[in-house]
Design a protein around this motif. Structure first.
Motif, mmCIF file in Angstrom:
data_model
loop_
_atom_site.group_PDB
_atom_site.id
_atom_site.type_symbol
_atom_site.label_atom_id
_atom_site.label_comp_id
_atom_site.label_asym_id
_atom_site.label_seq_id
_atom_site.Cartn_x
_atom_site.Cartn_y
_atom_site.Cartn_z
ATOM 1 N N ASP A 58 -41.126 8.741 -68.483
ATOM 2 C CA ASP A 58 -41.405 8.983 -69.905
ATOM 3 C C ASP A 58 -42.850 8.569 -70.193
ATOM 4 N N ASP A 59 -43.764 9.396 -69.787
ATOM 5 C CA ASP A 59 -45.182 9.150 -69.982
ATOM 6 C C ASP A 59 -45.819 10.484 -70.347
ATOM 7 N N ALA A 60 -46.440 10.549 -71.519
ATOM 8 C CA ALA A 60 -46.938 11.833 -72.029
ATOM 9 C C ALA A 60 -47.878 12.525 -71.046
ATOM 10 N N MET A 61 -48.783 11.796 -70.436
ATOM 11 C CA MET A 61 -49.737 12.428 -69.512
ATOM 12 C C MET A 61 -49.026 12.956 -68.266
ATOM 13 N N GLU A 62 -48.055 12.211 -67.753
ATOM 14 C CA GLU A 62 -47.304 12.650 -66.566
ATOM 15 C C GLU A 62 -46.462 13.890 -66.878
ATOM 16 N N ILE A 63 -45.851 13.902 -68.045
ATOM 17 C CA ILE A 63 -45.033 15.045 -68.458
ATOM 18 C C ILE A 63 -45.913 16.282 -68.602
ATOM 19 N N ARG A 64 -47.021 16.129 -69.299
ATOM 20 C CA ARG A 64 -47.935 17.250 -69.526
ATOM 21 C C ARG A 64 -48.503 17.769 -68.204
ATOM 22 N N LYS A 65 -48.902 16.858 -67.334
ATOM 23 C CA LYS A 65 -49.445 17.232 -66.027
ATOM 24 C C LYS A 65 -48.406 18.010 -65.213
ATOM 25 N N ALA A 66 -47.161 17.522 -65.184
ATOM 26 C CA ALA A 66 -46.102 18.203 -64.441
ATOM 27 C C ALA A 66 -45.837 19.591 -65.018
ATOM 28 N N ALA A 67 -45.803 19.691 -66.346
ATOM 29 C CA ALA A 67 -45.532 20.988 -66.980
ATOM 30 C C ALA A 67 -46.628 22.000 -66.651
ATOM 31 N N LEU A 68 -47.868 21.600 -66.786
ATOM 32 C CA LEU A 68 -48.964 22.526 -66.488
ATOM 33 C C LEU A 68 -48.967 22.917 -65.014
ATOM 34 N N ASP A 69 -48.629 21.981 -64.147
ATOM 35 C CA ASP A 69 -48.579 22.267 -62.713
ATOM 36 C C ASP A 69 -47.483 23.286 -62.386
ATOM 37 N N VAL A 70 -46.270 23.065 -62.896
ATOM 38 C CA VAL A 70 -45.176 23.996 -62.557
ATOM 39 C C VAL A 70 -45.371 25.350 -63.220
ATOM 40 N N LEU A 71 -46.036 25.379 -64.383
ATOM 41 C CA LEU A 71 -46.274 26.663 -65.045
ATOM 42 C C LEU A 71 -47.285 27.527 -64.295
ATOM 43 N N SER A 72 -47.971 26.955 -63.331
ATOM 44 C CA SER A 72 -48.870 27.761 -62.508
ATOM 45 C C SER A 72 -48.090 28.641 -61.538
ATOM 46 N N LYS A 73 -46.805 28.318 -61.326
ATOM 47 C CA LYS A 73 -45.979 29.120 -60.412
ATOM 48 C C LYS A 73 -44.691 29.640 -61.043
ATOM 49 N N ALA A 74 -44.392 29.210 -62.263
ATOM 50 C CA ALA A 74 -43.151 29.625 -62.929
ATOM 51 C C ALA A 74 -43.467 30.293 -64.256
ATOM 52 N N ASP A 75 -42.558 31.155 -64.695
ATOM 53 C CA ASP A 75 -42.663 31.817 -65.996
ATOM 54 C C ASP A 75 -41.944 31.032 -67.084
ATOM 55 N N VAL A 76 -41.025 30.183 -66.644
ATOM 56 C CA VAL A 76 -40.169 29.422 -67.545
ATOM 57 C C VAL A 76 -40.104 27.991 -67.029
ATOM 58 N N CYS A 77 -40.235 27.036 -67.934
ATOM 59 C CA CYS A 77 -40.084 25.626 -67.583
ATOM 60 C C CYS A 77 -39.007 25.045 -68.485
ATOM 61 N N ILE A 78 -38.004 24.440 -67.880
ATOM 62 C CA ILE A 78 -36.949 23.781 -68.652
ATOM 63 C C ILE A 78 -37.067 22.287 -68.381
ATOM 64 N N ILE A 79 -37.316 21.543 -69.446
ATOM 65 C CA ILE A 79 -37.485 20.095 -69.363
ATOM 66 C C ILE A 79 -36.259 19.438 -69.967
ATOM 67 N N THR A 80 -35.713 18.441 -69.278
ATOM 68 C CA THR A 80 -34.576 17.703 -69.810
ATOM 69 C C THR A 80 -34.926 16.223 -69.861
ATOM 70 N N GLY A 81 -34.618 15.607 -70.997
ATOM 71 C CA GLY A 81 -34.851 14.185 -71.165
ATOM 72 C C GLY A 81 -36.086 13.867 -71.974
ATOM 73 N N GLY A 82 -36.084 12.671 -72.540
ATOM 74 C CA GLY A 82 -37.234 12.184 -73.289
ATOM 75 C C GLY A 82 -37.438 12.829 -74.640
ATOM 76 N N THR A 83 -36.368 13.396 -75.219
ATOM 77 C CA THR A 83 -36.510 14.102 -76.493
ATOM 78 C C THR A 83 -35.928 13.341 -77.679
ATOM 79 N N GLY A 84 -35.452 12.137 -77.438
ATOM 80 C CA GLY A 84 -34.799 11.380 -78.506
ATOM 81 C C GLY A 84 -35.773 10.688 -79.439
ATOM 82 N N LEU A 85 -35.246 9.751 -80.224
ATOM 83 C CA LEU A 85 -36.055 9.036 -81.213
ATOM 84 C C LEU A 85 -36.511 7.667 -80.721
#
Length: 169
Positions: A58-85
């Motif tokens: 649960d680290d904003a920079m790590e999440i963002r980095k992972a998302a941008l990395d996987v989106l370089s090879k995927a059309d869809v990214c499904i993230i689970t977790g870290g969405t609560g209050l």
């Protein structure tokens, strides 16, 4: 319905500091294990389209980095977790600034259907979706029940979304 039969690739990201501390950074589909039931559920739903998997804290920079990395090879990214209050839940804060367009209806429908299952606790959900340029990102809570609900919505709308994003409709 205005949708075409479209090909797409899916990446899965699980956000969990406790699992990350126990297992470390995990990358690659072969790393999805029984320690990540929600990630595994997403994988099972998109097995033939799955191209990548990540476990991040649960680290904003790590999440963002992972998302941008996987989106370089995927059309869809499904993230689970870290969405609560909880103050440690930062998936939404990490991902929403990347959105070029938000898919408001996803979160609205998710909460409406959640209300039928959990009542007013549904207001705690920050499930969301949006586009990062021409890629689709869905952010789901971490519980298996929430992931099942989110997958039902995603599976029934993804081809339609991709048809619009790609200008096929």
């Amino acid at each position: 319905m205005h949708e075409k039969d479209v090909d797409y690739r899916v990446a899965i990201i699980t956000v969990s500091t406790s699992r990350y501390e126990k297992y470390g950074e995990l990358k690659g589909l072969e790393k999805i294990g029984d320690n990540d039931e929600s990630g595994k559920l997403i994988y099972e739903s998109f097995k033939s389209q799955a191209v990548d998997y990540r476990l991040v804290p649960d680290d904003a920079m790590e999440i963002r980095k992972a998302a941008l990395d996987v989106l370089s090879k995927a059309d869809v990214c499904i993230i689970t977790g870290g969405t609560g209050l909880n103050p440690a839940d930062v998936t939404i804060e990490a991902i929403e600034p990347l959105f070029t367009k938000k898919i408001d209806g996803f979160g609205e429908i998710f909460r409406m259907l959640s209300y039928e299952e959990v009542g007013f606790s549904a207001i705690l959900s920050r499930a969301t979706a949006g586009l990062v340029k021409d890629k689709v990102v869905f952010c789901l809570p971490g519980s298996k029940k929430a992931v099942r609900l989110g997958l039902d919505i995603i599976k029934n709308s993804l081809k339609h979304i991709l048809s619009h994003v790609r200008g096929l409709s």
